[in-house]
Every structure is written in C-alpha cells, then in structure tokens.
Motif scaffolding. Structure first.
Motif, PDB file in Angstrom:
ATOM      1  N   LYS A   6      36.016  47.299  34.464  1.00 40.53           N
ATOM      2  CA  LYS A   6      34.937  46.532  35.087  1.00 40.53           C
ATOM      3  C   LYS A   6      35.137  46.539  36.600  1.00 40.53           C
ATOM      4  O   LYS A   6      36.260  46.556  37.081  1.00 40.53           O
ATOM      5  CB  LYS A   6      34.915  45.107  34.551  1.00 40.53           C
ATOM      6  N   ILE A   7      34.021  46.522  37.302  1.00 38.65           N
ATOM      7  CA  ILE A   7      34.041  46.619  38.756  1.00 38.65           C
ATOM      8  C   ILE A   7      33.504  45.324  39.374  1.00 38.65           C
ATOM      9  O   ILE A   7      32.507  44.776  38.923  1.00 38.65           O
ATOM     10  CB  ILE A   7      33.173  47.803  39.237  1.00 38.65           C
ATOM     11  N   GLU A   8      34.169  44.874  40.416  1.00 41.00           N
ATOM     12  CA  GLU A   8      33.731  43.730  41.203  1.00 41.00           C
ATOM     13  C   GLU A   8      33.089  44.265  42.484  1.00 41.00           C
ATOM     14  O   GLU A   8      33.706  45.068  43.194  1.00 41.00           O
ATOM     15  CB  GLU A   8      34.946  42.859  41.548  1.00 41.00           C
ATOM     16  N   HIS A   9      31.861  43.869  42.754  1.00 42.97           N
ATOM     17  CA  HIS A   9      31.162  44.308  43.962  1.00 42.97           C
ATOM     18  C   HIS A   9      31.189  43.190  44.996  1.00 42.97           C
ATOM     19  O   HIS A   9      30.963  42.028  44.673  1.00 42.97           O
ATOM     20  CB  HIS A   9      29.715  44.691  43.646  1.00 42.97           C
ATOM     21  N   ILE A  27      30.595  48.286  48.229  1.00 41.70           N
ATOM     22  CA  ILE A  27      31.999  47.941  48.449  1.00 41.70           C
ATOM     23  C   ILE A  27      32.483  47.316  47.150  1.00 41.70           C
ATOM     24  O   ILE A  27      31.940  46.306  46.702  1.00 41.70           O
ATOM     25  CB  ILE A  27      32.155  46.965  49.632  1.00 41.70           C
ATOM     26  N   SER A  28      33.492  47.935  46.536  1.00 41.22           N
ATOM     27  CA  SER A  28      33.915  47.471  45.210  1.00 41.22           C
ATOM     28  C   SER A  28      35.402  47.686  44.994  1.00 41.22           C
ATOM     29  O   SER A  28      36.060  48.415  45.741  1.00 41.22           O
ATOM     30  CB  SER A  28      33.125  48.225  44.134  1.00 41.22           C
ATOM     31  N   PRO A  30      38.393  47.263  41.319  1.00 40.46           N
ATOM     32  CA  PRO A  30      38.508  46.876  39.913  1.00 40.46           C
ATOM     33  C   PRO A  30      38.498  45.350  39.779  1.00 40.46           C
ATOM     34  O   PRO A  30      39.181  44.641  40.524  1.00 40.46           O
ATOM     35  CB  PRO A  30      39.857  47.462  39.498  1.00 40.46           C
ATOM     36  N   ALA A  31      37.697  44.835  38.849  1.00 38.33           N
ATOM     37  CA  ALA A  31      37.568  43.390  38.649  1.00 38.33           C
ATOM     38  C   ALA A  31      38.897  42.778  38.240  1.00 38.33           C
ATOM     39  O   ALA A  31      39.682  43.389  37.513  1.00 38.33           O
ATOM     40  CB  ALA A  31      36.509  43.105  37.596  1.00 38.33           C
ATOM     41  N   GLY A  32      39.139  41.583  38.740  1.00 36.60           N
ATOM     42  CA  GLY A  32      40.333  40.835  38.363  1.00 36.60           C
ATOM     43  C   GLY A  32      41.606  41.336  39.006  1.00 36.60           C
ATOM     44  O   GLY A  32      42.701  40.993  38.574  1.00 36.60           O
ATOM     45  N   THR A  33      41.475  42.145  40.061  1.00 35.89           N
ATOM     46  CA  THR A  33      42.668  42.658  40.741  1.00 35.89           C
ATOM     47  C   THR A  33      42.636  42.262  42.203  1.00 35.89           C
ATOM     48  O   THR A  33      41.613  41.803  42.716  1.00 35.89           O
ATOM     49  CB  THR A  33      42.754  44.200  40.672  1.00 35.89           C
ATOM     50  N   ASN A  34      43.745  42.479  42.862  1.00 31.66           N
ATOM     51  CA  ASN A  34      43.819  42.334  44.314  1.00 31.66           C
ATOM     52  C   ASN A  34      43.938  43.705  44.950  1.00 31.66           C
ATOM     53  O   ASN A  34      44.462  43.852  46.044  1.00 31.66           O
ATOM     54  CB  ASN A  34      45.015  41.463  44.710  1.00 31.66           C
TER      55      ASN A  34
END
Length: 86
Positions: A6-9, A27-28, A30-34
């Motif tokens: 999953k990707i966080e934008h 600008i993205s 990986p979701a749930g990561t730093n």
C-alpha cells in the motif's frame, strides 16, 4: 501470491500549473513506514519523470520539484530528451 504494498500519498501531491502547462506531482512512500518519499511527475501526455533519490520528507520532495520548475521551467518535463529520470 505476493501482496501489493500500500502507498501513502503526500498532501502536497496534486496538479501543478505554470506557464499554461499542467503536470501531476506525486509524492509517495510505502504506507506505514518512515521510508524515503519518492517524487514523480506525470505530464499531460502521461510521460513519467522520476527522481532517482528519495527524500527524507515530503516537503523536501516538493521543494525539489519547485526548484526544478524555477531553475529549468515547467516545460523541461515536456522536452523530447529522455524525460524519465531527474
């Protein structure tokens, strides 16, 4: 079968218009990561321009996009030279 990541934008992602040219700034990370933020620009012709390096923050990525537009002009993304990597 591997699950797709999953990707966080970033909230800074979106359309950007200058000099009658509109591009999509994405600008993205990986979701749930730093992890590092990835910067991509999609042109009206659906050409994809990617930056090779990641950015520590989404603001740094967006500032690099703005600096590129200021330095080279938004039409740099439309040139016929290899537009795939910055």
């Amino acid at each position: 079968m591997a699950k797709k990541q999953k990707i966080e934008h970033s909230e800074l992602s979106g359309e950007f218009t200058d000099d009658d040219v509109t591009v999509l700034v994405d600008i993205s990370r990986p979701a749930g990561t730093n992890g590092d933020w990835k910067l991509e620009v999609v042109t009206q012709d659906e050409d994809l321009i990617e930056w090779e390096e990641g950015f520590a923050t989404d603001r740094e990525a967006f500032d690099e996009f703005l600096a590129t537009v200021e330095r080279e002009g938004i039409r740099t993304f439309l040139e016929d030279t290899d537009p795939s990597i910055h």
